[in-house]
Write an enzyme that holds these catalytic residues in place. Structure first.
Site, mmCIF file in Angstrom:
data_model
loop_
_atom_site.group_PDB
_atom_site.id
_atom_site.type_symbol
_atom_site.label_atom_id
_atom_site.label_comp_id
_atom_site.label_asym_id
_atom_site.label_seq_id
_atom_site.Cartn_x
_atom_site.Cartn_y
_atom_site.Cartn_z
ATOM 1 N N MET A 21 0.840 -1.205 0.000
ATOM 2 C CA MET A 21 0.000 0.000 0.000
ATOM 3 C C MET A 21 0.873 1.252 0.000
ATOM 4 O O MET A 21 0.401 2.349 0.311
ATOM 5 C CB MET A 21 -0.944 -0.008 1.195
ATOM 6 N N HIS A 28 9.098 -3.375 3.523
ATOM 7 C CA HIS A 28 8.711 -3.597 2.122
ATOM 8 C C HIS A 28 9.946 -3.921 1.272
ATOM 9 O O HIS A 28 9.932 -4.824 0.450
ATOM 10 C CB HIS A 28 8.063 -2.340 1.542
ATOM 11 N N LYS A 143 5.136 -10.039 9.211
ATOM 12 C CA LYS A 143 4.570 -8.987 10.069
ATOM 13 C C LYS A 143 3.038 -9.078 10.123
ATOM 14 O O LYS A 143 2.423 -8.929 11.171
ATOM 15 C CB LYS A 143 5.012 -7.624 9.526
HETATM 16 P P1 AMP Z 1 1.391 -2.905 3.428
HETATM 17 O O1 AMP Z 1 1.971 -1.837 2.571
HETATM 18 O O2 AMP Z 1 1.289 -2.543 4.870
HETATM 19 O O3 AMP Z 1 0.152 -3.518 2.861
HETATM 20 O O4 AMP Z 1 2.485 -4.082 3.406
HETATM 21 C C1 AMP Z 1 2.904 -4.662 2.205
HETATM 22 C C2 AMP Z 1 3.686 -5.907 2.501
HETATM 23 O O5 AMP Z 1 4.833 -5.587 3.288
HETATM 24 C C3 AMP Z 1 2.886 -6.935 3.302
HETATM 25 O O6 AMP Z 1 3.167 -8.229 2.799
HETATM 26 C C4 AMP Z 1 3.387 -6.738 4.687
HETATM 27 O O7 AMP Z 1 3.272 -7.882 5.496
HETATM 28 C C5 AMP Z 1 4.851 -6.402 4.424
HETATM 29 N N1 AMP Z 1 5.433 -5.713 5.582
HETATM 30 C C6 AMP Z 1 4.942 -4.619 6.201
HETATM 31 N N2 AMP Z 1 5.713 -4.309 7.273
HETATM 32 C C7 AMP Z 1 6.711 -5.220 7.311
HETATM 33 C C8 AMP Z 1 7.839 -5.437 8.182
HETATM 34 N N3 AMP Z 1 8.091 -4.639 9.224
HETATM 35 N N4 AMP Z 1 8.645 -6.488 7.920
HETATM 36 C C9 AMP Z 1 8.400 -7.316 6.864
HETATM 37 N N5 AMP Z 1 7.376 -7.151 6.010
HETATM 38 C C10 AMP Z 1 6.532 -6.127 6.226
#
Ligand code: AMP
Length: 273
Positions: A21, A28, A143
């Protein structure tokens, strides 16, 4: 995007896909590197998916930093950035309530109980993105452990031709899991936010010392959060990694999960045992 992928697939090129997102951080980027190491072509998407936000959630103020994100992705050598608009993803006539993927009961517990409709929004948009990008591997962060479980279940149940790969949680030096939502925190709240990691670590230490009783591990996490005046606990539990069913005893598939509010900001974290 779909025709680029089609052409690449016809040449037998492996495509790695990291849906996000945006408001990108090291968490990420670690997934981009994981994809880079395995797949010839890496595709990232940025889409703040409206259907996975509840009516009183932070959709409008969710951080959006597209130029900065694009620069970071370029530095990481990501080949494609797919950044559709909401109108492209949900054209007129797309009936969100009629066409959707629900993974039950997994999608209705924990995060799904507190955020009704959230995982249907996630599963549906991820299915759409997978159909557009047609990756060989799709990368998700540990996460968001329940999201990962929902997607693994969906891919298996609907025979989607993709391999789901999980990347470990990336943390700040003091243990706080990186999250786009951390930027909502004031300095004082930021200090309090380490309580999730402290709670998980306390339970993990007790587990390492031989404790297997789910109730005892839960109590340690609750007590840690109760001692932090700025934090309000949503849940702290010991669950099965794949089903999110609470466990009486910590076995091989056990996962500690926790969610708490620090002021108006909800944070989640977890730790495999
Ligand atoms: P989001 O932008 O929050 O939808 O996250 C996109 C992807 O990044 C998802 O697969 C999340 O699980 C991963 N993600 C977000 N935060 C972390 C983190 N601290 N460590 C590893 N992966 C993450």
């Amino acid at each position: 995007m779909n025709s680029y992928s089609g052409a690449l697939l016809r040449e037998g090129v492996r495509i790695g896909f990291v849906p996000t997102m945006g408001a990108l951080h090291e968490g990420h980027l670690s997934l981009m590197r994981l994809a880079r190491a395995r797949d010839a072509i890496v595709v990232a998407s940025i889409f703040v998916n409206p259907t996975q936000f509840g009516p009183h959630e932070d959709l409008a103020r969710y951080p959006r930093t597209p130029e900065q994100d694009a620069a970071l992705l370029q530095e990481e050598g990501v080949d494609f950035l797919f950044m559709p608009s909401a109108e492209e993803m949900y054209p007129a006539g797309f009936a969100t309530l009629a066409t959707r993927i629900e993974v039950t009961p997994l999608g209705g517990v924990f995060e799904g109980a507190i955020r009704p409709g959230h995982f249907a929004g996630v599963a549906t948009v991820v299915a759409k993105l997978l159909n557009v990008v047609r990756p060989t591997h799709a990368y998700f962060g540990q996460k968001d452990a329940q999201q990962l479980a929902v997607i693994r279940r969906m891919v298996r149940d609907l025979d989607m031709p993709v391999e789901v790969v999980a990347g470990p949680t990336v943390r700040e030096d003091d243990g706080l899991a990186l999250s786009s939502r951390n930027r909502y925190l004031t300095p004082e709240q930021r200090r309090a936010a380490t309580v999730l990691y402290r709670a998980l670590s306390s339970a993990h230490r007790r587990y390492a010392a031989g404790e297997r009783d789910g109730e005892a591990l839960r109590r340690i996490m609750c007590a840690t959060v109760e001692a932090e005046p700025l934090a309000a606990l949503d849940y702290a539990d010991l669950v099965d990694t794949a089903t999110f069913e609470p466990l009486a005893e910590a076995g091989p598939q056990a996962l500690l999960v926790i969610a708490a509010r620090i002021g108006a900001t909800r944070l989640i974290d977890n730790m495999p045992l």
